[in-house]
Design a protein around this motif. Sequence first.
Motif, PDB file in Angstrom:
ATOM      1  N   VAL A  14      36.859  49.843  22.200  1.00  0.00           N
ATOM      2  CA  VAL A  14      35.857  49.091  22.947  1.00  0.00           C
ATOM      3  C   VAL A  14      35.819  49.606  24.375  1.00  0.00           C
ATOM      4  O   VAL A  14      36.674  50.380  24.788  1.00  0.00           O
ATOM      5  N   SER A  15      34.830  49.173  25.110  1.00  0.00           N
ATOM      6  CA  SER A  15      34.648  49.711  26.463  1.00  0.00           C
ATOM      7  C   SER A  15      35.762  49.287  27.407  1.00  0.00           C
ATOM      8  O   SER A  15      36.398  48.239  27.244  1.00  0.00           O
ATOM      9  N   ALA A  16      35.951  50.097  28.418  1.00  0.00           N
ATOM     10  CA  ALA A  16      36.937  49.788  29.462  1.00  0.00           C
ATOM     11  C   ALA A  16      36.566  48.491  30.167  1.00  0.00           C
ATOM     12  O   ALA A  16      37.444  47.712  30.563  1.00  0.00           O
ATOM     13  N   ARG A  17      35.281  48.221  30.295  1.00  0.00           N
ATOM     14  CA  ARG A  17      34.847  46.977  30.943  1.00  0.00           C
ATOM     15  C   ARG A  17      35.217  45.766  30.098  1.00  0.00           C
ATOM     16  O   ARG A  17      35.646  44.743  30.620  1.00  0.00           O
ATOM     17  N   ARG A  18      35.044  45.850  28.774  1.00  0.00           N
ATOM     18  CA  ARG A  18      35.434  44.710  27.939  1.00  0.00           C
ATOM     19  C   ARG A  18      36.939  44.482  28.044  1.00  0.00           C
ATOM     20  O   ARG A  18      37.391  43.357  28.139  1.00  0.00           O
ATOM     21  N   ASN A  19      37.702  45.559  28.009  1.00  0.00           N
ATOM     22  CA  ASN A  19      39.151  45.409  28.157  1.00  0.00           C
ATOM     23  C   ASN A  19      39.494  44.770  29.502  1.00  0.00           C
ATOM     24  O   ASN A  19      40.401  43.946  29.591  1.00  0.00           O
ATOM     25  N   SER A  20      38.751  45.128  30.542  1.00  0.00           N
ATOM     26  CA  SER A  20      38.955  44.523  31.861  1.00  0.00           C
ATOM     27  C   SER A  20      38.654  43.035  31.830  1.00  0.00           C
ATOM     28  O   SER A  20      39.383  42.227  32.427  1.00  0.00           O
ATOM     29  N   ARG A  21      37.588  42.663  31.137  1.00  0.00           N
ATOM     30  CA  ARG A  21      37.230  41.244  31.023  1.00  0.00           C
ATOM     31  C   ARG A  21      38.304  40.478  30.258  1.00  0.00           C
ATOM     32  O   ARG A  21      38.665  39.364  30.629  1.00  0.00           O
ATOM     33  N   ILE A  22      38.795  41.072  29.185  1.00  0.00           N
ATOM     34  CA  ILE A  22      39.846  40.423  28.399  1.00  0.00           C
ATOM     35  C   ILE A  22      41.069  40.179  29.275  1.00  0.00           C
ATOM     36  O   ILE A  22      41.635  39.083  29.288  1.00  0.00           O
ATOM     37  N   LEU A  23      41.466  41.197  30.028  1.00  0.00           N
ATOM     38  CA  LEU A  23      42.615  41.048  30.926  1.00  0.00           C
ATOM     39  C   LEU A  23      42.355  39.980  31.988  1.00  0.00           C
ATOM     40  O   LEU A  23      43.224  39.166  32.284  1.00  0.00           O
ATOM     41  N   ALA A  24      41.164  40.000  32.573  1.00  0.00           N
ATOM     42  CA  ALA A  24      40.829  39.012  33.609  1.00  0.00           C
ATOM     43  C   ALA A  24      40.865  37.601  33.036  1.00  0.00           C
ATOM     44  O   ALA A  24      41.389  36.673  33.665  1.00  0.00           O
ATOM     45  N   ILE A  25      40.336  37.435  31.843  1.00  0.00           N
ATOM     46  CA  ILE A  25      40.329  36.121  31.201  1.00  0.00           C
ATOM     47  C   ILE A  25      41.756  35.682  30.889  1.00  0.00           C
ATOM     48  O   ILE A  25      42.120  34.527  31.121  1.00  0.00           O
ATOM     49  N   GLN A  26      42.575  36.599  30.402  1.00  0.00           N
ATOM     50  CA  GLN A  26      43.983  36.264  30.163  1.00  0.00           C
ATOM     51  C   GLN A  26      44.676  35.869  31.465  1.00  0.00           C
ATOM     52  O   GLN A  26      45.475  34.930  31.495  1.00  0.00           O
ATOM     53  N   TYR A  44      52.360  41.158  35.249  1.00  0.00           N
ATOM     54  CA  TYR A  44      52.547  40.933  33.813  1.00  0.00           C
ATOM     55  C   TYR A  44      51.470  41.671  33.007  1.00  0.00           C
ATOM     56  O   TYR A  44      51.781  42.364  32.036  1.00  0.00           O
ATOM     57  N   LEU A  45      50.209  41.522  33.403  1.00  0.00           N
ATOM     58  CA  LEU A  45      49.113  42.152  32.658  1.00  0.00           C
ATOM     59  C   LEU A  45      49.193  43.673  32.699  1.00  0.00           C
ATOM     60  O   LEU A  45      48.815  44.342  31.741  1.00  0.00           O
ATOM     61  N   SER A  46      49.695  44.227  33.792  1.00  0.00           N
ATOM     62  CA  SER A  46      49.781  45.688  33.917  1.00  0.00           C
ATOM     63  C   SER A  46      50.780  46.292  32.937  1.00  0.00           C
ATOM     64  O   SER A  46      50.757  47.492  32.692  1.00  0.00           O
ATOM     65  N   GLU A  47      51.622  45.464  32.360  1.00  0.00           N
ATOM     66  CA  GLU A  47      52.584  45.934  31.361  1.00  0.00           C
ATOM     67  C   GLU A  47      52.001  45.934  29.952  1.00  0.00           C
ATOM     68  O   GLU A  47      52.626  46.445  29.020  1.00  0.00           O
ATOM     69  N   GLN A  48      50.808  45.379  29.790  1.00  0.00           N
ATOM     70  CA  GLN A  48      50.173  45.307  28.476  1.00  0.00           C
ATOM     71  C   GLN A  48      49.521  46.639  28.123  1.00  0.00           C
ATOM     72  O   GLN A  48      48.993  47.339  28.985  1.00  0.00           O
ATOM     73  N   GLU A  49      49.537  46.975  26.852  1.00  0.00           N
ATOM     74  CA  GLU A  49      48.920  48.227  26.391  1.00  0.00           C
ATOM     75  C   GLU A  49      47.428  48.277  26.745  1.00  0.00           C
ATOM     76  O   GLU A  49      46.898  49.325  27.080  1.00  0.00           O
ATOM     77  N   LEU A  50      46.774  47.146  26.670  1.00  0.00           N
ATOM     78  CA  LEU A  50      45.347  47.056  26.968  1.00  0.00           C
ATOM     79  C   LEU A  50      45.020  47.528  28.382  1.00  0.00           C
ATOM     80  O   LEU A  50      43.943  48.062  28.640  1.00  0.00           O
ATOM     81  N   TYR A  51      45.949  47.348  29.296  1.00  0.00           N
ATOM     82  CA  TYR A  51      45.751  47.702  30.705  1.00  0.00           C
ATOM     83  C   TYR A  51      45.428  49.193  30.868  1.00  0.00           C
ATOM     84  O   TYR A  51      44.639  49.561  31.726  1.00  0.00           O
ATOM     85  N   ASP A  55      39.181  49.300  32.970  1.00  0.00           N
ATOM     86  CA  ASP A  55      38.672  49.727  34.273  1.00  0.00           C
ATOM     87  C   ASP A  55      39.378  48.836  35.305  1.00  0.00           C
ATOM     88  O   ASP A  55      38.995  47.684  35.514  1.00  0.00           O
ATOM     89  N   ILE A  56      40.411  49.352  35.924  1.00  0.00           N
ATOM     90  CA  ILE A  56      41.295  48.548  36.769  1.00  0.00           C
ATOM     91  C   ILE A  56      40.573  48.006  38.004  1.00  0.00           C
ATOM     92  O   ILE A  56      40.792  46.860  38.401  1.00  0.00           O
ATOM     93  N   ILE A  57      39.708  48.784  38.592  1.00  0.00           N
ATOM     94  CA  ILE A  57      38.965  48.312  39.765  1.00  0.00           C
ATOM     95  C   ILE A  57      38.079  47.123  39.389  1.00  0.00           C
ATOM     96  O   ILE A  57      38.037  46.114  40.090  1.00  0.00           O
ATOM     97  N   PHE A  58      37.393  47.239  38.261  1.00  0.00           N
ATOM     98  CA  PHE A  58      36.551  46.144  37.773  1.00  0.00           C
ATOM     99  C   PHE A  58      37.407  44.918  37.445  1.00  0.00           C
ATOM    100  O   PHE A  58      37.075  43.793  37.830  1.00  0.00           O
ATOM    101  N   PHE A  59      38.517  45.126  36.748  1.00  0.00           N
ATOM    102  CA  PHE A  59      39.433  44.028  36.417  1.00  0.00           C
ATOM    103  C   PHE A  59      39.889  43.292  37.672  1.00  0.00           C
ATOM    104  O   PHE A  59      39.821  42.068  37.749  1.00  0.00           O
ATOM    105  N   GLU A  60      40.376  44.028  38.653  1.00  0.00           N
ATOM    106  CA  GLU A  60      40.888  43.387  39.868  1.00  0.00           C
ATOM    107  C   GLU A  60      39.793  42.627  40.605  1.00  0.00           C
ATOM    108  O   GLU A  60      40.044  41.560  41.153  1.00  0.00           O
ATOM    109  N   ASP A  61      38.575  43.172  40.605  1.00  0.00           N
ATOM    110  CA  ASP A  61      37.462  42.475  41.245  1.00  0.00           C
ATOM    111  C   ASP A  61      37.189  41.145  40.563  1.00  0.00           C
ATOM    112  O   ASP A  61      37.191  40.100  41.209  1.00  0.00           O
ATOM    113  N   ILE A  62      36.967  41.181  39.255  1.00  0.00           N
ATOM    114  CA  ILE A  62      36.578  39.937  38.592  1.00  0.00           C
ATOM    115  C   ILE A  62      37.732  38.941  38.514  1.00  0.00           C
ATOM    116  O   ILE A  62      37.515  37.743  38.628  1.00  0.00           O
TER     117      ILE A  62
END
Length: 142
Positions: A14-26, A44-51, A55-62
């Motif tokens: 799946v897209s890097a953006r979706r993975n970022s959203r999943i991480l942000a929601i978690q 904690y999230l940075s240790e997950q495989e999904l990380y 898209d880390i910049i997008f994740f941190e923003d949202i």
Amino acid sequence: MNRTINNNGFGKDVSARRNSRILAIQGVYSYLYAEEKNSEIIDYLSEQELYTSADIIFFEDIFNNTLKNIVELRELIEPFLNISLDRLSKVEEAVMLVATYELKERIDIPLKTIINEAVEVDKCLGSNDGHRIVNGVLDKLA
């Protein structure tokens, strides 16, 4: 072993953006549940495989801006709920908070994309019919 997950909305297919959203929601869920600090949640999230496929910049923003504006975002969501925010699942609340932040601030992303992504992520993480609540509230909010 590096595992690719492709049947539930997570992972490298799946897209890097979706993975970022999943991480942000978690992350927002963790905050709602335990009120941990942003930095602890990100660690904690940075240790997950999904990380690694996000898209880390997008994740941190949202993630950071959702928490920074959580009171205002809740106020935007509440009028469109049929139940009180306190009775809403923390997963659905986290999904709607992140999506509401995106609807309000990320004008570079089409509204339909934000709503669709929120619904799809909620189908993976949320309750059986939670995605219907998410879709209804976000449609009205948009």
